[in-house]
Design a protein around this motif. Structure first.
Motif, PDB file in Angstrom:
ATOM      1  N   ALA A  33     -43.113 -41.549 -51.206  1.00 26.50           N
ATOM      2  CA  ALA A  33     -43.056 -40.259 -51.903  1.00 26.50           C
ATOM      3  C   ALA A  33     -41.666 -39.637 -51.782  1.00 26.50           C
ATOM      4  O   ALA A  33     -41.044 -39.277 -52.792  1.00 26.50           O
ATOM      5  CB  ALA A  33     -44.116 -39.313 -51.339  1.00 26.50           C
ATOM      6  N   GLU A  48     -44.319 -45.755 -41.894  1.00 25.62           N
ATOM      7  CA  GLU A  48     -45.736 -45.406 -41.704  1.00 25.62           C
ATOM      8  C   GLU A  48     -46.567 -46.067 -42.814  1.00 25.62           C
ATOM      9  O   GLU A  48     -46.488 -47.271 -42.999  1.00 25.62           O
ATOM     10  CB  GLU A  48     -45.878 -43.885 -41.614  1.00 25.62           C
ATOM     11  CG  GLU A  48     -45.095 -43.361 -40.392  1.00 25.62           C
ATOM     12  CD  GLU A  48     -45.567 -42.031 -39.844  1.00 25.62           C
ATOM     13  OE1 GLU A  48     -46.492 -41.426 -40.401  1.00 25.62           O
ATOM     14  OE2 GLU A  48     -44.995 -41.586 -38.824  1.00 25.62           O
ATOM     15  N   THR A  49     -47.317 -45.289 -43.582  1.00 28.48           N
ATOM     16  CA  THR A  49     -48.235 -45.926 -44.546  1.00 28.48           C
ATOM     17  C   THR A  49     -47.493 -46.812 -45.545  1.00 28.48           C
ATOM     18  O   THR A  49     -48.014 -47.835 -45.993  1.00 28.48           O
ATOM     19  CB  THR A  49     -49.059 -44.852 -45.282  1.00 28.48           C
ATOM     20  OG1 THR A  49     -49.571 -43.951 -44.306  1.00 28.48           O
ATOM     21  CG2 THR A  49     -50.222 -45.462 -46.021  1.00 28.48           C
ATOM     22  N   ASN A  58     -44.255 -35.468 -46.750  1.00 23.04           N
ATOM     23  CA  ASN A  58     -44.570 -36.038 -45.439  1.00 23.04           C
ATOM     24  C   ASN A  58     -46.075 -36.211 -45.265  1.00 23.04           C
ATOM     25  O   ASN A  58     -46.636 -35.891 -44.219  1.00 23.04           O
ATOM     26  CB  ASN A  58     -43.970 -35.187 -44.311  1.00 23.04           C
ATOM     27  CG  ASN A  58     -44.317 -33.709 -44.408  1.00 23.04           C
ATOM     28  OD1 ASN A  58     -44.553 -33.204 -45.498  1.00 23.04           O
ATOM     29  ND2 ASN A  58     -44.348 -33.020 -43.281  1.00 23.04           N
ATOM     30  N   ILE A  80     -55.115 -54.209 -43.380  1.00 25.82           N
ATOM     31  CA  ILE A  80     -54.967 -55.414 -44.202  1.00 25.82           C
ATOM     32  C   ILE A  80     -55.010 -56.633 -43.284  1.00 25.82           C
ATOM     33  O   ILE A  80     -54.815 -56.511 -42.066  1.00 25.82           O
ATOM     34  CB  ILE A  80     -53.641 -55.421 -45.001  1.00 25.82           C
ATOM     35  CG1 ILE A  80     -52.449 -55.182 -44.067  1.00 25.82           C
ATOM     36  CG2 ILE A  80     -53.670 -54.410 -46.121  1.00 25.82           C
ATOM     37  CD1 ILE A  80     -51.118 -55.518 -44.688  1.00 25.82           C
ATOM     38  N   TYR A  93     -58.782 -56.953 -52.441  1.00 26.50           N
ATOM     39  CA  TYR A  93     -57.750 -57.627 -53.238  1.00 26.50           C
ATOM     40  C   TYR A  93     -57.176 -58.818 -52.498  1.00 26.50           C
ATOM     41  O   TYR A  93     -57.287 -58.942 -51.272  1.00 26.50           O
ATOM     42  CB  TYR A  93     -56.634 -56.658 -53.651  1.00 26.50           C
ATOM     43  CG  TYR A  93     -55.934 -55.942 -52.511  1.00 26.50           C
ATOM     44  CD1 TYR A  93     -54.884 -56.536 -51.817  1.00 26.50           C
ATOM     45  CD2 TYR A  93     -56.317 -54.652 -52.143  1.00 26.50           C
ATOM     46  CE1 TYR A  93     -54.235 -55.872 -50.785  1.00 26.50           C
ATOM     47  CE2 TYR A  93     -55.673 -53.973 -51.114  1.00 26.50           C
ATOM     48  CZ  TYR A  93     -54.635 -54.592 -50.440  1.00 26.50           C
ATOM     49  OH  TYR A  93     -54.003 -53.939 -49.423  1.00 26.50           O
ATOM     50  N   PHE A  98     -51.199 -39.270 -51.824  1.00 27.33           N
ATOM     51  CA  PHE A  98     -51.132 -40.487 -52.636  1.00 27.33           C
ATOM     52  C   PHE A  98     -52.303 -41.441 -52.388  1.00 27.33           C
ATOM     53  O   PHE A  98     -52.435 -42.442 -53.092  1.00 27.33           O
ATOM     54  CB  PHE A  98     -49.816 -41.235 -52.366  1.00 27.33           C
ATOM     55  CG  PHE A  98     -48.605 -40.646 -53.043  1.00 27.33           C
ATOM     56  CD1 PHE A  98     -48.664 -39.414 -53.670  1.00 27.33           C
ATOM     57  CD2 PHE A  98     -47.402 -41.337 -53.053  1.00 27.33           C
ATOM     58  CE1 PHE A  98     -47.543 -38.876 -54.301  1.00 27.33           C
ATOM     59  CE2 PHE A  98     -46.283 -40.819 -53.679  1.00 27.33           C
ATOM     60  CZ  PHE A  98     -46.346 -39.588 -54.303  1.00 27.33           C
ATOM     61  N   GLY A 130     -50.215 -45.092 -53.660  1.00 29.36           N
ATOM     62  CA  GLY A 130     -48.833 -44.613 -53.576  1.00 29.36           C
ATOM     63  C   GLY A 130     -47.828 -45.486 -54.299  1.00 29.36           C
ATOM     64  O   GLY A 130     -46.849 -44.984 -54.848  1.00 29.36           O
ATOM     65  N   THR A 134     -48.356 -47.266 -57.006  1.00 28.69           N
ATOM     66  CA  THR A 134     -48.511 -47.014 -58.439  1.00 28.69           C
ATOM     67  C   THR A 134     -48.007 -45.619 -58.810  1.00 28.69           C
ATOM     68  O   THR A 134     -47.404 -45.431 -59.863  1.00 28.69           O
ATOM     69  CB  THR A 134     -50.000 -47.141 -58.838  1.00 28.69           C
ATOM     70  OG1 THR A 134     -50.511 -48.367 -58.336  1.00 28.69           O
ATOM     71  CG2 THR A 134     -50.181 -47.090 -60.337  1.00 28.69           C
TER      72      THR A 134
HETATM   73  C1  LIG Z   1     -54.246 -50.590 -45.823  1.00 33.29           C
HETATM   74  C2  LIG Z   1     -53.575 -49.922 -46.971  1.00 33.29           C
HETATM   75  C3  LIG Z   1     -53.372 -50.631 -48.138  1.00 33.29           C
HETATM   76  C4  LIG Z   1     -52.766 -50.016 -49.231  1.00 33.29           C
HETATM   77  N1  LIG Z   1     -52.564 -50.729 -50.390  1.00 33.29           N
HETATM   78  C5  LIG Z   1     -52.000 -50.119 -51.456  1.00 33.29           C
HETATM   79  C6  LIG Z   1     -51.808 -50.834 -52.668  1.00 33.29           C
HETATM   80  O1  LIG Z   1     -52.109 -52.022 -52.779  1.00 33.29           O
HETATM   81  N2  LIG Z   1     -51.273 -50.172 -53.722  1.00 33.29           N
HETATM   82  C7  LIG Z   1     -50.922 -48.842 -53.655  1.00 33.29           C
HETATM   83  O2  LIG Z   1     -50.472 -48.274 -54.651  1.00 33.29           O
HETATM   84  N3  LIG Z   1     -51.071 -48.162 -52.506  1.00 33.29           N
HETATM   85  C8  LIG Z   1     -51.606 -48.762 -51.419  1.00 33.29           C
HETATM   86  N4  LIG Z   1     -51.790 -48.057 -50.263  1.00 33.29           N
HETATM   87  C9  LIG Z   1     -51.414 -46.639 -50.242  1.00 33.29           C
HETATM   88  C10 LIG Z   1     -49.926 -46.428 -50.074  1.00 33.29           C
HETATM   89  O3  LIG Z   1     -49.439 -47.237 -49.051  1.00 33.29           O
HETATM   90  C11 LIG Z   1     -49.696 -44.945 -49.777  1.00 33.29           C
HETATM   91  O4  LIG Z   1     -50.272 -44.179 -50.811  1.00 33.29           O
HETATM   92  C12 LIG Z   1     -48.227 -44.591 -49.681  1.00 33.29           C
HETATM   93  O5  LIG Z   1     -47.572 -45.446 -48.796  1.00 33.29           O
HETATM   94  C13 LIG Z   1     -48.069 -43.146 -49.234  1.00 33.29           C
HETATM   95  O6  LIG Z   1     -46.702 -42.840 -49.237  1.00 33.29           O
HETATM   96  P1  LIG Z   1     -46.181 -41.468 -48.618  1.00 33.29           P
HETATM   97  O7  LIG Z   1     -44.725 -41.463 -48.751  1.00 33.29           O
HETATM   98  O8  LIG Z   1     -46.974 -40.345 -49.179  1.00 33.29           O
HETATM   99  O9  LIG Z   1     -46.623 -41.524 -47.095  1.00 33.29           O
HETATM  100  P2  LIG Z   1     -45.886 -42.289 -45.810  1.00 33.29           P
HETATM  101  O10 LIG Z   1     -45.517 -43.628 -46.228  1.00 33.29           O
HETATM  102  O11 LIG Z   1     -46.793 -42.100 -44.717  1.00 33.29           O
HETATM  103  O12 LIG Z   1     -44.578 -41.438 -45.695  1.00 33.29           O
HETATM  104  C14 LIG Z   1     -44.532 -40.174 -45.079  1.00 33.29           C
HETATM  105  C15 LIG Z   1     -43.261 -40.143 -44.270  1.00 33.29           C
HETATM  106  O13 LIG Z   1     -43.067 -38.836 -43.772  1.00 33.29           O
HETATM  107  C16 LIG Z   1     -42.564 -38.946 -42.458  1.00 33.29           C
HETATM  108  N5  LIG Z   1     -42.899 -37.701 -41.772  1.00 33.29           N
HETATM  109  C17 LIG Z   1     -44.133 -37.175 -41.592  1.00 33.29           C
HETATM  110  N6  LIG Z   1     -44.037 -36.002 -40.959  1.00 33.29           N
HETATM  111  C18 LIG Z   1     -42.726 -35.778 -40.748  1.00 33.29           C
HETATM  112  C19 LIG Z   1     -42.018 -34.725 -40.129  1.00 33.29           C
HETATM  113  N7  LIG Z   1     -42.648 -33.671 -39.613  1.00 33.29           N
HETATM  114  N8  LIG Z   1     -40.679 -34.810 -40.065  1.00 33.29           N
HETATM  115  C20 LIG Z   1     -40.022 -35.872 -40.588  1.00 33.29           C
HETATM  116  N9  LIG Z   1     -40.661 -36.903 -41.173  1.00 33.29           N
HETATM  117  C21 LIG Z   1     -41.994 -36.850 -41.257  1.00 33.29           C
HETATM  118  C22 LIG Z   1     -43.281 -40.153 -41.893  1.00 33.29           C
HETATM  119  O14 LIG Z   1     -42.606 -40.695 -40.791  1.00 33.29           O
HETATM  120  C23 LIG Z   1     -43.317 -41.076 -43.085  1.00 33.29           C
HETATM  121  O15 LIG Z   1     -42.208 -41.938 -43.124  1.00 33.29           O
HETATM  122  C24 LIG Z   1     -52.373 -48.661 -49.145  1.00 33.29           C
HETATM  123  C25 LIG Z   1     -52.564 -47.958 -47.960  1.00 33.29           C
HETATM  124  C26 LIG Z   1     -53.160 -48.582 -46.876  1.00 33.29           C
HETATM  125  C27 LIG Z   1     -53.354 -47.806 -45.613  1.00 33.29           C
END
Ligand SMILES: Cc1cc2nc3c(=O)[nH]c(=O)nc-3n(C[C@H](O)[C@H](O)[C@H](O)COP(=O)(O)OP(=O)(O)OC[C@H]3O[C@@H](n4cnc5c(N)ncnc54)[C@H](O)[C@@H]3O)c2cc1C
Length: 650
Positions: free
Chosen positions: A256, A283-284, A445, A474, A497, A598, A602, A604
């Protein structure tokens, strides 16, 4: 008469300062004034917009020196109208910084035929599904939003302000239809926006006048928006747009946050990404691989529409990441099995009814599906030719690389608190040390966004948005230890999948558990994933769960399974309002934005979600319809809560 002169002329013909004269545009200068007059007259006499050279010359004098200029055009003409704008912009040393051209026409579906443009766009021309499509040129400085829909629908669905309207169609219907259209133009116009039309196009003159437009006395087809009063709108999401000064602070360096940095850069804004880990996507977003694809739903509701628009954006972003940023993945297509076998004819009918083109999705018989993926498939499936898989951390990195010098990374920087201070939003670490301050902050975040917001909210109020945390694991096996499993050439998804082999590994999954905080990789979850794999492929491979490796992560999911985007609601101020019926009425915390929730999508969603967030910050045209924007708006839950309160009190 060029547009800038037109406005001046109406004010009484005062001399312009030399630097502001319309002759600054080389496009205008290249023509002799007499010739220009002739072209203008021809244009007005026949169809103002049938002579694109004339309006482009006028446009380029209107956009001089502007940071952003938005053109709304109702004619596609195989792309040649946009090409004229693009060429004029490229040739103009005094051009606006950002040019947005919005083309509304159902002809868009017939494809781009202007040779020079078709060559430049190449294979990135999207399959024209019934939603807006955004194409980016010159690193985002010129953006083309294609709206393949009826003009009347587009006027309702556009979320932007427009600087120049170019109308070549006649307002359909009677005088009241003409009035409605003129009012719709006024809703999108700024004071001083320009309208080009002819006696044969656009709403009739009395409708234009009553909507607040003033006609040039010497040109029946030239209008300027000069409302005699500024309408009192309720507090709108537009009110949350942020000043262009300091870099935007983006909290979170997952998919994100990285995508937001890129989308802001495309709109000409700088950012600082603040991430608590030493690297991005830990992370995720740190899984080795994941899928991206659209969805088909017979009702074509908000999910299907958002997933479709997002999947097409993801396809573009992943293709760029693969081609230019050394990221692992594929955009060679993906098969999606449905839980129920509704039969190929019903699936085919759904696609016909929804007008979804084969470049986006196809219904395949079991036999066709087997041929596509190289393993036996027993039911008809959806085939997404532009779907695929990607390494999410690589995609995140590619977004940052594409943002280039417009973004700065601050890793190893955990934000403990967010406070509103006289000079902006302040981010502090656990020791209270000031990390950064800015007028504009994006909460990217994931679930931690709500923790930062909590102190800003009234004590007993519900969260600004509901987020549930779903654990997911996974499973991965060496291909040599995959128990004689027939492996597909493309990803297969359904309930679970399976990805094609990547570097000698197969990856499949995933579990989904609410209220489970266990970060360890568990054999029981591997067994669950193996059972899912058997149902998905119809095979029972002899794989030892104890020899599998895996990874766990948390999906942050809203109760309506759509993301949380845009200006953060001011829950405190909203509580005091008696009427709240739609997100546009919800007051917002100035300069505070969200890009989160997300869930399991996420990969997509990241690119489109980030563009929506960037548009809500910069005021650039929204890349989705306003009816769909309401479904992903960060303030939608406040509206729902207000409706619940009203029902309780009734
Ligand atoms: C098992 C699994 C399988 C998945 N498979 C798919 C898939 O096939 N296709 C798909 O589209 N999606 C998939 N997803 C979902 C996808 O991975 C997530 O939707 C996406 O990674 C979320 O992104 P994000 O940036 O919102 O969150 P994150 O990746 O969690 O990013 C948030 C970031 O914020 C940082 N952060 C948090 N708090 C703070 C703070 N206070 N100060 C500084 N930094 C901070 C964290 O360290 C992190 O790096 C899957 C998820 C899982 C768990």
């Amino acid at each position: 008469m060029p547009a800038r002169c037109l406005a001046q002329h109406e004010r009484g013909g005062a001399r312009l300062p030399r630097s502001d004269r319309c002759t600054r545009s080389p496009v205008v200068m290249a023509e002799c004034p007499r010739r220009r007059r002739h072209r203008m007259t021809d244009a007005v006499a026949s169809d103002a917009t049938g002579s694109p050279g004339a309006f482009v010359a006028e446009l380029s004098s209107a956009w001089t020196g502007r940071p952003r200029f938005v053109v709304l055009d109702d004619c596609f003409d195989g792309g040649s109208r946009f090409l004229q704008c693009l060429q004029a912009w490229r040739a103009d040393p005094h051009r606006c910084t950002q040019l947005h051209v919005i083309t509304v026409s159902t002809d868009v579906a017939s494809g781009c035929t202007a040779p020079a443009l078709a060559q430049e766009i190449g294979s990135t021309w999207p399959p024209i599904t019934p939603n807006p499509h955004r194409l980016s040129f010159e690193g985002g400085q010129v953006q083309w939003l294609l709206m393949p829909m009826a003009w009347r629908d587009a006027l309702r669905e556009l979320a932007t302000t427009v600087d120049a309207f170019v109308l070549s169609h006649r307002a359909a219907g009677d005088a009241s239809a003409s009035r409605r259209e003129a009012k719709a133009l006024a809703r999108l116009a700024r004071a001083d926006s320009l309208v080009w039309c002819s006696a044969a196009s656009g709403p009739d003159a009395s409708a234009m006048r009553s909507a607040g437009f003033v006609q040039a006395h010497d040109h029946a087809g030239r209008w300027r928006h000069a409302p005699s009063f500024v309408p009192r709108h309720g507090p709108s999401r537009r009110a949350a747009q942020s000043p262009d000064s300091a870099p935007v602070l983006v909290i979170g360096g997952g998919l994100a946050g990285c995508a937001v940095a890129w989308a802001l850069a495309e709109q000409g804004r700088d950012s600082v990404v603040v991430e608590r880990h030493q690297a991005l996507a830990m992370e995720t977003s740190g899984n080795p691989a994941g899928l991206f694809h659209g969805t088909v739903n017979p009702q074509d509701g908000a999910h299907a529409r958002f997933n479709r628009a997002a999947a097409l954006e993801a396809q573009r972003a992943v293709a760029i990441a693969l081609a230019g940023h050394g990221v692992q993945g594929s955009v060679q297509g993906l098969l999606r099995l449905e839980d129920q076998d509704n039969g190929w004819p019903a699936m085919h009918d759904t696609l016909q009814r929804l007008g979804l083109p084969p470049g986006y999705v196809q219904a395949l018989t079991a036999q066709q599906a087997s041929a596509r993926c190289g393993i036996a498939v027993h039911h008809p499936v959806w085939w997404y030719p532009g779907g695929g898989w990607v390494q999410p951390a690589g995609l995140a990195r590619s977004f940052i690389e594409r943002a280039g010098r417009r973004t700065v990374l601050r890793t190893g920087c955990a934000v403990e608190s967010l406070t509103r201070e006289p000079n902006g939003w302040a981010l502090r670490d656990a020791s209270g040390r000031l990390l950064a301050v800015s007028d504009t902050v994006v909460l990217a975040n994931a679930g931690d966004a709500l923790r930062l917001l909590r102190p800003l909210m009234p004590a007993a109020s519900p969260e600004a948005w509901p987020l549930q945390k779903l654990r997911g694991q996974i499973s991965m096996a060496l291909t040599g230890e995959s128990g004689a499993l027939d492996l597909p050439r493309v990803p297969i998804t359904g309930a679970g999948y399976l990805l094609p082999p990547i570097d000698g590994m197969i990856l499949f999954g995933a579990t989904s558990q609410a209220g489970d905080d266990d970060p360890t990789v568990r054999d029981s979850d591997h067994r669950h994933n193996l059972a899912q794999l058997s149902r998905l492929t119809g095979q029972t491979p002899q794989i030892n769960a104890a020899r599998l490796t895996g990874r766990t992560g948390w999906r942050w999911t809203t109760d309506d399974r759509l993301p949380v985007l845009g200006a953060v609601p001011d829950v405190n101020a909203a509580l005091g309002l008696t009427r709240l019926e739609q997100p546009a009425q919800v007051p917002r915390a100035p300069g505070l934005h969200a890009c989160t929730g997300f869930g399991s999508r996420g990969i997509t969603w990241a690119a489109l979600a980030a563009q929506i967030t960037a548009a809500s910050i910069t005021g650039a045209p929204m890349p989705i319809e306003s009816s769909l924007l309401n479904s992903v708006d960060a303030a939608r839950f406040v509206v729902r809560e207000a409706a619940r309160r009203a029902r309780r009190n009734a």
